[in-house]
Design a protein around this motif. Structure first.
Motif, PDB file in Angstrom:
ATOM      1  N   MET A 240      33.493  46.897  36.299  1.00 58.75           N
ATOM      2  CA  MET A 240      32.990  46.020  36.559  1.00 58.75           C
ATOM      3  C   MET A 240      33.340  45.944  38.178  1.00 58.75           C
ATOM      4  O   MET A 240      33.860  45.244  38.750  1.00 58.75           O
ATOM      5  CB  MET A 240      33.233  45.261  35.428  1.00 58.75           C
ATOM      6  N   PHE A 241      32.176  45.561  38.793  1.00 59.56           N
ATOM      7  CA  PHE A 241      32.213  45.075  39.910  1.00 59.56           C
ATOM      8  C   PHE A 241      32.613  43.976  40.613  1.00 59.56           C
ATOM      9  O   PHE A 241      32.124  42.750  39.591  1.00 59.56           O
ATOM     10  CB  PHE A 241      30.795  45.294  41.273  1.00 59.56           C
ATOM     11  N   LYS A 242      33.133  43.142  41.200  1.00 57.29           N
ATOM     12  CA  LYS A 242      34.099  41.968  41.698  1.00 57.29           C
ATOM     13  C   LYS A 242      33.701  41.827  43.195  1.00 57.29           C
ATOM     14  O   LYS A 242      34.259  42.648  43.875  1.00 57.29           O
ATOM     15  CB  LYS A 242      35.723  42.233  40.842  1.00 57.29           C
TER      16      LYS A 242
ATOM     17  N   HIS B 139      34.160  45.056  45.077  1.00 61.80           N
ATOM     18  CA  HIS B 139      35.596  46.361  44.752  1.00 61.80           C
ATOM     19  C   HIS B 139      35.371  46.092  43.149  1.00 61.80           C
ATOM     20  O   HIS B 139      34.997  45.744  42.432  1.00 61.80           O
ATOM     21  CB  HIS B 139      37.189  45.625  45.006  1.00 61.80           C
ATOM     22  N   LYS B 140      35.726  48.106  42.739  1.00 63.40           N
ATOM     23  CA  LYS B 140      35.928  47.958  40.901  1.00 63.40           C
ATOM     24  C   LYS B 140      37.415  48.639  40.393  1.00 63.40           C
ATOM     25  O   LYS B 140      38.016  49.361  41.680  1.00 63.40           O
ATOM     26  CB  LYS B 140      34.622  49.044  41.249  1.00 63.40           C
ATOM     27  N   GLU B 141      38.022  48.509  40.081  1.00 62.34           N
ATOM     28  CA  GLU B 141      39.488  49.293  40.037  1.00 62.34           C
ATOM     29  C   GLU B 141      39.789  49.590  40.881  1.00 62.34           C
ATOM     30  O   GLU B 141      40.777  50.660  40.779  1.00 62.34           O
ATOM     31  CB  GLU B 141      38.519  49.769  38.466  1.00 62.34           C
TER      32      GLU B 141
ATOM     33  N   TYR C 127      33.578  56.313  48.442  1.00 62.64           N
ATOM     34  CA  TYR C 127      33.045  56.429  47.352  1.00 62.64           C
ATOM     35  C   TYR C 127      31.936  56.468  46.481  1.00 62.64           C
ATOM     36  O   TYR C 127      30.988  56.820  47.833  1.00 62.64           O
ATOM     37  CB  TYR C 127      33.086  53.937  46.979  1.00 62.64           C
TER      38      TYR C 127
ATOM     39  N   ALA D  72      26.719  48.500  44.002  1.00 60.64           N
ATOM     40  CA  ALA D  72      27.422  47.457  44.609  1.00 60.64           C
ATOM     41  C   ALA D  72      27.315  46.968  45.813  1.00 60.64           C
ATOM     42  O   ALA D  72      27.930  45.938  45.890  1.00 60.64           O
ATOM     43  CB  ALA D  72      28.569  48.595  44.827  1.00 60.64           C
TER      44      ALA D  72
END
Length: 133
Positions: free
Chosen positions: A1-3, A43-45, A73, A81
């Protein structure tokens, strides 16, 4: 999940490396809005994927600029993203009461992503000009 998170001053050094990789001259910190903290990073993870800046004006138009992505990435969802970044920058701008967003693009993929988010081409075959004072 992207944040999404707000850019921090400490992100600048990583962004410089990303711009270098893509052979884009990194803007000086003093040319970035609010010392480089007026924008978002997706960002992700724990991995930063892409970032962009917002220039707010004293009118009802804001400007998105200097979108860059992490060259390390490689996941196939990288393009998603970038779309999320564009969308989230727009949400920030709209929530501040702005009525329009401007950007200037050259990269065909970025143009495609902005179009997918509802942006339309204002002009083409223009020349960007700048002078250092």
């Amino acid at each position: 999940m992207f944040k999404a998170r707000r850019l921090q001053e400490t992100d600048y050094d990583n962004l410089i490396e990303w711009w270098r990789y893509f052979r884009f001259p990194a803007p000086a910190r003093e040319f970035l809005p609010e010392n480089g903290t007026c924008g978002l990073i997706i960002h992700k993870e724990g991995i930063d994927i892409c970032a962009g800046f917002i220039y707010f004006t004293n009118s009802k138009i804001a400007w998105i600029e200097f979108i860059v992505s992490n060259p390390e990435y490689k996941d196939k969802n990288r393009q998603e993203a970038i779309k999320i970044l564009i969308r989230e920058l727009g949400v920030v701008i709209k929530n501040k009461g702005y009525k329009a967003i401007y950007t200037s693009l050259k990269n065909p993929n970025l143009i495609k992503h902005f179009k997918a988010e509802g942006f339309s081409v204002g002009s083409s075959n223009t020349v960007e000009m700048i002078i250092s004072l």
